[in-house]
Scaffold this motif. Structure first.
Motif, mmCIF file in Angstrom:
data_model
loop_
_atom_site.group_PDB
_atom_site.id
_atom_site.type_symbol
_atom_site.label_atom_id
_atom_site.label_comp_id
_atom_site.label_asym_id
_atom_site.label_seq_id
_atom_site.Cartn_x
_atom_site.Cartn_y
_atom_site.Cartn_z
ATOM 1 N N ARG A 105 0.843 -1.201 0.000
ATOM 2 C CA ARG A 105 0.000 0.000 0.000
ATOM 3 C C ARG A 105 0.881 1.256 0.000
ATOM 4 N NH1 ARG A 105 -3.943 2.622 4.725
ATOM 5 N NH2 ARG A 105 -3.709 4.703 3.860
ATOM 6 N N MET A 106 1.893 1.257 0.870
ATOM 7 C CA MET A 106 2.736 2.459 0.952
ATOM 8 C C MET A 106 3.559 2.642 -0.310
ATOM 9 S SD MET A 106 2.016 4.195 3.526
ATOM 10 C CE MET A 106 3.170 5.439 3.010
ATOM 11 N N ALA A 107 4.011 1.515 -0.888
ATOM 12 C CA ALA A 107 4.819 1.622 -2.112
ATOM 13 C C ALA A 107 3.985 2.239 -3.235
ATOM 14 C CB ALA A 107 5.342 0.242 -2.512
ATOM 15 N N ILE A 108 2.734 1.790 -3.355
ATOM 16 C CA ILE A 108 1.873 2.345 -4.407
ATOM 17 C C ILE A 108 1.596 3.828 -4.126
ATOM 18 C CG2 ILE A 108 -0.514 2.323 -5.264
ATOM 19 C CD1 ILE A 108 1.066 0.222 -6.622
ATOM 20 N N GLU A 109 1.304 4.153 -2.869
ATOM 21 C CA GLU A 109 1.035 5.573 -2.558
ATOM 22 C C GLU A 109 2.246 6.432 -2.905
ATOM 23 O OE1 GLU A 109 -0.749 6.377 1.208
ATOM 24 O OE2 GLU A 109 -2.417 5.018 0.800
ATOM 25 N N GLU A 110 3.436 5.885 -2.653
ATOM 26 C CA GLU A 110 4.645 6.654 -2.970
ATOM 27 C C GLU A 110 4.754 6.945 -4.458
ATOM 28 O OE1 GLU A 110 8.347 5.121 -1.385
ATOM 29 O OE2 GLU A 110 9.487 6.630 -2.487
ATOM 30 N N THR A 111 4.358 5.967 -5.286
ATOM 31 C CA THR A 111 4.487 6.189 -6.739
ATOM 32 C C THR A 111 3.620 7.358 -7.210
ATOM 33 O OG1 THR A 111 2.678 4.704 -7.404
ATOM 34 C CG2 THR A 111 4.858 3.709 -7.174
ATOM 35 N N CYS A 112 2.588 7.700 -6.422
ATOM 36 C CA CYS A 112 1.665 8.782 -6.836
ATOM 37 C C CYS A 112 2.259 10.168 -6.602
ATOM 38 C CB CYS A 112 0.352 8.683 -6.061
ATOM 39 S SG CYS A 112 -0.484 7.124 -6.353
ATOM 40 N N ASP A 113 3.291 10.266 -5.769
ATOM 41 C CA ASP A 113 3.756 11.615 -5.404
ATOM 42 C C ASP A 113 4.339 12.403 -6.577
ATOM 43 O OD1 ASP A 113 4.053 13.477 -3.056
ATOM 44 O OD2 ASP A 113 6.115 13.441 -3.800
ATOM 45 N N PRO A 114 5.290 11.840 -7.339
ATOM 46 C CA PRO A 114 5.811 12.646 -8.467
ATOM 47 C C PRO A 114 4.727 13.072 -9.464
ATOM 48 C CG PRO A 114 7.337 10.870 -7.955
ATOM 49 C CD PRO A 114 6.096 10.602 -7.159
ATOM 50 N N ALA A 158 18.968 12.534 -1.122
ATOM 51 C CA ALA A 158 17.665 11.960 -0.753
ATOM 52 C C ALA A 158 17.833 10.824 0.253
ATOM 53 C CB ALA A 158 16.965 11.448 -2.010
ATOM 54 N N PRO A 159 16.824 10.622 1.094
ATOM 55 C CA PRO A 159 16.881 9.539 2.093
ATOM 56 C C PRO A 159 16.250 8.251 1.558
ATOM 57 C CG PRO A 159 14.958 10.880 2.513
ATOM 58 C CD PRO A 159 15.582 11.405 1.234
ATOM 59 N N TRP A 160 16.193 7.235 2.408
ATOM 60 C CA TRP A 160 15.703 5.925 1.973
ATOM 61 C C TRP A 160 14.227 5.722 2.247
ATOM 62 C CZ3 TRP A 160 13.776 4.360 6.485
ATOM 63 C CH2 TRP A 160 14.442 4.736 7.666
ATOM 64 N N ASN A 161 13.597 6.591 3.039
ATOM 65 C CA ASN A 161 12.242 6.232 3.489
ATOM 66 C C ASN A 161 11.185 6.404 2.397
ATOM 67 O OD1 ASN A 161 12.424 9.050 3.757
ATOM 68 N ND2 ASN A 161 10.818 9.076 5.293
ATOM 69 N N THR A 166 11.292 11.282 -2.918
ATOM 70 C CA THR A 166 12.280 12.337 -2.633
ATOM 71 C C THR A 166 13.343 12.415 -3.741
ATOM 72 O OG1 THR A 166 13.467 10.788 -1.212
ATOM 73 C CG2 THR A 166 12.033 12.374 -0.111
ATOM 74 N N GLY A 167 13.567 11.293 -4.458
ATOM 75 C CA GLY A 167 14.536 11.336 -5.558
ATOM 76 C C GLY A 167 14.005 12.104 -6.761
ATOM 77 N N LEU A 168 12.678 12.054 -6.960
ATOM 78 C CA LEU A 168 12.103 12.655 -8.178
ATOM 79 C C LEU A 168 11.319 13.943 -7.926
ATOM 80 C CD1 LEU A 168 12.943 10.269 -9.919
ATOM 81 C CD2 LEU A 168 10.609 10.137 -10.755
ATOM 82 N N SER A 169 10.489 13.929 -6.880
ATOM 83 C CA SER A 169 9.524 15.030 -6.741
ATOM 84 C C SER A 169 10.208 16.380 -6.535
ATOM 85 C CB SER A 169 8.566 14.755 -5.580
ATOM 86 O OG SER A 169 7.783 13.625 -5.880
ATOM 87 N N ILE A 197 13.990 8.134 -13.312
ATOM 88 C CA ILE A 197 14.756 9.008 -14.209
ATOM 89 C C ILE A 197 14.742 8.439 -15.628
ATOM 90 C CG2 ILE A 197 17.086 9.893 -14.688
ATOM 91 C CD1 ILE A 197 17.401 9.864 -11.517
ATOM 92 N N ARG A 198 14.813 7.111 -15.724
ATOM 93 C CA ARG A 198 14.720 6.482 -17.053
ATOM 94 C C ARG A 198 13.378 6.862 -17.701
ATOM 95 N NH1 ARG A 198 15.029 0.003 -17.803
ATOM 96 N NH2 ARG A 198 17.259 0.336 -17.562
#
Ligand code: NAD
Length: 520
Positions: A105-114, A158-161, A166-169, A197-198
């Motif tokens: 769930r958290m991984a999918i939510e993270e993909t929505c941020d950028p 950027a951090p790991w959490n 944080t790497g893209l947005s 990035i790819r």
């Protein structure tokens, strides 16, 4: 418990292809592991100072051309990227889960941020970057135009959490503004930003514009900061001080998004059902590794027993697991080292008199870095869990007698990143929000509403940071303002033949007149 089945798409070829773009001239590598199993996924090249300097040179060359693209053409790349990022969300989530151990769930939510950040700035960027005409000092004959110039090459650490977010947005508004970016992800979590990035490049981002360098922070950080024109850092308060010092010495700007010890104040008119689910997420979502997650919950004495039992019962019922499907409600911590840190906070609290109401134990039977959702009572400020960010699934419950006491306790911290207030009376909650020392305050939510409101700046105060992401300043910080002023006719100073006393008199009365005009 058997090892989870790794997604079929994460083949050696795919992962090796992703890390190939990371420069590493010595051949030294870092073993990037799958958190659930501890197995090596890929050997990540480690960049030397010379590699980093070369990456900046490539980025700088690409930036000169990119900055000349009309803003509209630059934004078209992000229109396409938005679609590509969403179309590839499942693969991105696989990578995020493998490298960070979080649940699906958290991984999918993270993909929505950028994509959310892209959507917001697609609406705002052209307006923010357009030259703005202002009045000059003398009406009609003078003017001044504010021109927004990209800083050049922005260094992002950027951090790991939330590695993908944080790497893209933070890079997206920097790129839209005409900058190049050199990002340094955490070694543990470099795969998802590399994939993102790819995708940006598939969408048309010019090659060379977005560079990635990898290595341990203290090895990479100094060269990265010394070559950057601006630094965007997300991470711990301790590292933020190191970054800020070096940026200050180099006289470059920086934005520091740091840690928190975030409080929640629950008022006695709270709707228990609404509060419960949001608070369980606020405390334990992402296994407690969200910078804005709640570590201190202040409950009214009048409802303490009732709210405590409901919360403890729900926390105890959460399913923990290592799986690439939506089954587990709670995933792993990022590493065995971090798990030890979280466990040490609980042990320190218990040793000094706190009580564990539920959880409190590592779960090596599930995987090497799992820890149970933990609720503590009787936490005091002399305990690590009472004063220092734990950054894990550990939360303390505290009874309070008056709202004044709750506000005082909530503010009794060096941090000021996020706070949450719960009440059936929104006006009352807003009055309390005004008294809380925090960059973000969520009313009737734990954390997500403020973070997802991309139109408002979001940052920390006190030891939680300097500057903000999102909002207009989340893009404008990556630019310098150039003030281009025009005087159509030389009218400054005394006219030929005018004595200076006369000129001064005229100037002073003109200033009075102009104030009247401005005030109107
Ligand atoms: P960290 O400070 O240890 O590391 C963050 C990044 O900085 C990593 O890439 C690391 O390699 C690098 N780094 C470490 N030392 C460095 C140095 N001397 N020079 C340059 N770079 C260096 O933090 P972490 O443990 O990876 O991340 C967790 C922390 O991040 C928590 O405190 C959390 O609250 C914070 N965080 C804050 C936000 C926010 O928006 N405020 C968001 C996410 C995480």
């Amino acid at each position: 418990m058997s090892a989870p089945t790794r997604p079929a798409g994460l083949t050696d070829d795919f992962l090796e292809g992703l890390v190939r773009r990371v420069p590493g001239r010595t051949g030294a590598t870092w073993k990037l592991t799958e958190v659930y199993t501890g197995e090596v996924l890929v050997e990540l090249p480690q960049s030397t100072p010379e590699d980093i300097e070369d990456a900046f040179a490539r980025a700088r060359a690409a930036q000169e051309l990119w900055a000349r693209w009309p803003v509209k053409k630059r934004l078209e790349v992000f229109h396409r990227a938005h679609t590509l990022l969403l179309d590839n969300a499942l693969t991105t989530a696989d990578l995020i889960q493998a490298e960070s151990g979080k649940n699906r769930r958290m991984a999918i939510e993270e993909t929505c941020d950028p994509p959310m950040v892209i959507s917001h700035y697609l609406k705002r960027a052209a307006k923010l970057l357009a030259p703005t005409r202002h009045g000059g000092p003398i009406p009609f004959v003078s003017s001044s135009t504010e021109v927004r110039v990209p800083k050049g090459v922005v260094g992002i650490i950027a951090p790991w959490n939330f590695p993908f977010a944080t790497g893209l947005s933070d890079a997206i508004p920097a790129l839209m503004a005409g900058n190049a970016v050199v990002v340094k992800p955490d070694n543990k979590t470099a795969l998802s930003p590399l994939f993102g990035i790819r995708l940006l490049e598939e969408a048309g981002l010019p090659p060379g514009l977005f560079q990635v360098v990898c290595g341990e922070g203290p090895d990479v950080g100094p060269t990265l900061i010394d070559n950057a024109d601006y630094v965007m850092f997300t991470g711990s308060t301790a590292t933020g001080r190191v970054i800020g010092e070096r940026a200050g010495r180099n006289l470059i700007g920086c934005c520091l998004e740091l840690g928190g010890k975030n409080p929640m104040i629950v008022l006695d008119d709270v709707d228990k059902a609404e509060w419960l689910e949001s608070t369980v997420f606020g405390a334990f979502g992402n296994t407690g590794q969200i910078c804005m997650h709640i570590e201190r919950i202040y409950l009214p004495e009048s409802r303490y027993d009732e709210l405590r039992s409901a919360f403890v019962e729900r926390a105890a019922s959460l399913s923990i697991g290592a799986s690439y499907d939506f089954g587990p409600e709670i995933g792993s911590l990022v590493s065995p080292d971090h798990m030890e840190r979280v466990a040490s906070h609980v042990a320190d609290a218990v040793g000094k008199g706190a009580t564990v109401l539920t959880g409190g134990k590592a779960r090596p039977d599930i995987g090497p870095a799992f820890f149970e959702p933990t609720v503590l009572e009787g936490v005091t400020k002399d305990m690590l869990a009472g004063s220092v960010e734990t950054f894990g699934p550990v939360v303390g419950l505290y009874p309070y007698r008056s709202v004044d006491e709750a506000v005082r306790l909530a503010n009794d911290t060096d941090y000021g990143l996020n706070a949450s207030i719960w009440s059936g009376n929104l006006e009352n909650a807003e009055r309390i929000a005004a008294r809380i020392e925090s960059g973000n305050v969520n009313i009737n939510d734990a954390l997500a509403t403020a973070y997802a409101s991309k139109g408002s700046p979001s940052g920390g105060v006190k030891s939680s940071g300097v500057g903000a992401r999102h909002g207009d300043q989340g893009l404008l910080k990556y630019t310098d303002a150039k003030n281009v002023a025009v005087l159509k006719k030389q009218v400054l100073g005394a006219r030929p033949g005018q004595d200076y006393d006369g000129y001064v008199k005229q100037m002073l009365s003109s200033l009075k007149l102009m104030k009247k005009l401005h005030v109107r």
